[in-house]
Design an enzyme around this catalytic site. Structure first.
Site, PDB file in Angstrom:
ATOM      1  N   ASP A 211       3.813  -0.181   7.710  1.00  0.00           N
ATOM      2  CA  ASP A 211       4.780  -0.808   8.613  1.00  0.00           C
ATOM      3  C   ASP A 211       6.205  -0.371   8.272  1.00  0.00           C
ATOM      4  OD1 ASP A 211       5.123  -3.003  10.669  1.00  0.00           O
ATOM      5  OD2 ASP A 211       6.418  -3.786   9.092  1.00  0.00           O
ATOM      6  N   GLU A 264      -6.562   8.935  -6.139  1.00  0.00           N
ATOM      7  CA  GLU A 264      -7.459   8.459  -7.203  1.00  0.00           C
ATOM      8  C   GLU A 264      -8.851   8.195  -6.629  1.00  0.00           C
ATOM      9  OE1 GLU A 264      -5.608   4.889  -8.688  1.00  0.00           O
ATOM     10  OE2 GLU A 264      -3.884   5.986  -9.459  1.00  0.00           O
TER      11      GLU A 264
END
Ligand code: NOJ
Length: 556
Positions: A211, A264
């Site tokens: 956002d 990751e």
């Protein structure tokens, strides 16, 4: 080292040509009859989402929230609003979606928390100058008694960006006073968001919609600069990147850290930036070293005109190619007047279709007069054109039903702070957030057992899922067919324009013989040779009628 966007396994690139369906959870499906949509409601509609043929859902915020701004005022980034369900419901929802091959994107709201967030309450309770205040942006006021705000900046939804607290200091909020801005120079803030990204990734989120991604980094060196006269929203300051509040170059350091967290995971988590910036600035957000993808709102802002669509498509594809990114396409979302309604209004200035619809909304949909049939016809043609383009497409719940904006919601029922903060000068975004109709009748047209939290108009019934799903001419069936074909025809991210027509026809082909042709003009034109796969309106006599798109398979 610069990385290529196409590096890695195909699974890592799932987002490049994905169709992502936006769910606004409070208005999608209500499982417990309290009038508010919830996660179990979404679970109950997973078969519907699977039948639609989408690749991913993006969920607007479902976090605990006072709903001052439709959930974009977050009390706790690592929980579910009890009115919407629980973390266990989230896990089940993600599992059900994953079973059907649908990915999950979570909305992250990093520019501001809500004023009910534990950090903000701590900041208010702490004395001036305390480290816990440094997570936000507090300043002394001007004048002998500090009663003048630190600057005269105006907030996005109207009113000042500064609000005073009892001890006399002021805090900054680019949106409502209930959405205090975070201080992204504070290491604790940065680390906490990395924890949140891992929290949802560990729970099965495949990606994040970010956002106000062009906010976060700010230049608040004193004296605070007057805001450039340029567009406040997009920060189109000259030179670019120098607006004190928007689209500053430093913001990309934050997303480089986020990228390391995304990577990751296997496959890496995806990101899409909500960045209302100049097209030339968009690639930075979509960089493979950053969020990877950014919303491109240019098509959403275009009027229904061949030349505007052509320009936007050509520019967007060229820009994406230059930067090795895939472009995104959007026609509707929870912040704008639905595209069926925009296209049923007289066209306005170049690329201003959303602004153009605002006075109409303010008149409760009375002036100018909306041509509902024309708007829907064009919306269907626009969607089919968009879905044939290379890149990824974002759909907004309800557009597959051909819903129009609900423009006549009474003022006393409006929830969007845009209405109150603008002093009624803007009606706001509730009209595209009215709960979905699932069946032709019932208290809330099958949304839930009780009445919906925003009233649905009578014309929602005939547009309900049940009313449309077996009607071959319906908008829902057109979306299903188009998404089915798009999946089967999936091909390299390229397009070739097919010349011809009088400037009113946009015709292109994709590798493998897939063609899309759209007639923006007022006269029917001959259809290209080949088999018609899907069309946005009835075709007859080998002709493509006005305001219609058809997909054709076969050589030109
Ligand atoms: C963008 C969101 O899409 C909108 O709904 C919200 O009001 C603002 N950001 C503030 O978070």
């Amino acid at each position: 080292m610069e990385r290529s966007a196409t590096e890695g396994s195909p699974a890592a690139d799932w987002w490049r040509q994905a169709v992502v369906y936006q769910v606004y959870p409070r208005s999608f499906a209500d499982s417990n009859g309290d009038g508010l949509g919830d996660l179990r409601g979404i679970i109950s509609r997973v078969p519907y989402l699977a039948a639609l043929g989408i690749d991913a859902v993006w969920l607007s915020p479902f976090y605990p929230s006072a709903l001052t701004d439709g959930g974009y005022d977050v009390d706790d980034y690592r929980d579910v609003d009890p009115q919407l369900g629980s973390l266990a419901d989230f896990d089940e929802m993600a599992a059900r979606l994953h079973e059907r091959g649908i990915k999950v994107m979570v909305d992250i709201v990093p520019n501001h928390t809500s004023s009910r967030h534990a950090w903000f309450r701590e900041a208010l309770a702490a004395p001036k100058g305390s480290p816990v205040r440094d997570r936000y942006i507090f300043r002394d006021g001007l004048g002998p008694d500090g009663s003048t705000p630190p600057s005269d900046w105006t907030a996005m939804f109207g009113g000042p960006v500064w609000t005073r607290v009892p001890d006399g200091q002021w805090y900054l909020h680019l949106f409502t006073a209930e959405q205090p801005d975070l201080n992204w120079e504070n290491r604790e803030v940065r680390d906490d968001f990395l924890t949140t990204l891992r929290f949802w990734s560990d729970r099965g989120a495949d990606g994040f919609r970010v956002d106000v991604a062009h906010g976060l980094a700010k230049n608040l060196a004193e004296p605070l600069e007057p805001l450039p006269a340029a567009d406040h929203l997009t920060g189109l300051a000259d030179p670019p990147g120098r607006h004190p509040l928007w689209d500053r170059d430093e913001v990309h350091d934050i997303y480089a850290e986020w990228r390391r967290v995304f990577d990751e995971y296997d496959p890496p988590r995806a990101g899409v930036a909500e960045a209302w910036v100049h097209p030339s600035r968009r690639p930075r957000y979509a960089s493979p070293d950053g969020l990877g993808q950014a919303f491109n709102f240019d098509l959403l802002e275009a009027n229904w005109r061949a030349e505007e669509f052509l320009r936007v498509i050509t520019d967007s594809l060229a820009e994406a190619q230059r930067h090795g990114a895939s472009t995104t396409w959007v026609l509707s979302n929870h912040d704008v007047v639905r595209h069926a309604s925009r296209y049923g209004l007289p066209a306005g200035d170049h690329r201003m279709s959303t602004l153009n619809a605002k006075p109409w909304l303010l008149s409760n949909g009375t002036s100018p007069e909306l041509d509902r049939a024309l708007g829907l016809r064009r919306a269907r043609a626009a969607t089919l054109l968009m879905l044939a383009l290379p890149g990824s497409a974002y759909l907004y719940q309800g557009e597959e039903l051909g819903l129009h904006e609900v423009a006549d919601l009474p003022a006393e029922l409006l929830q969007d702070p845009v209405f109150s903060r603008s002093g009624g000068a803007e009606k706001g975004r509730d009209g595209c957030r009215v709960p979905l109709p699932w069946s032709p009748d019932g208290l809330s047209f099958g949304f839930g057992a009780g009445a919906a939290h925003l009233p649905q108009p009578a014309w929602f019934g005939p547009l309900s899922v049940q009313a449309q799903e077996h009607d071959p001419a319906s908008t829902l069936v057109m979306y299903r067919q188009a998404l089915g074909w798009r999946r089967r025809l999936r091909t390299a991210e390229s397009l070739e324009w097919v010349p011809g027509g009088d400037g009113q026809v946009l015709h292109f082909s994709r590798p493998g013989g897939w063609q899309s042709v759209t007639n923006f003009g007022s006269l029917a034109v001959p259809l290209p040779h080949g088999t018609v796969l899907v069309a946005s309106a009835l075709l007859a006599d080998g002709q493509l009628p006005p305001d219609t798109t058809a997909w054709i398979l076969g050589s030109q």
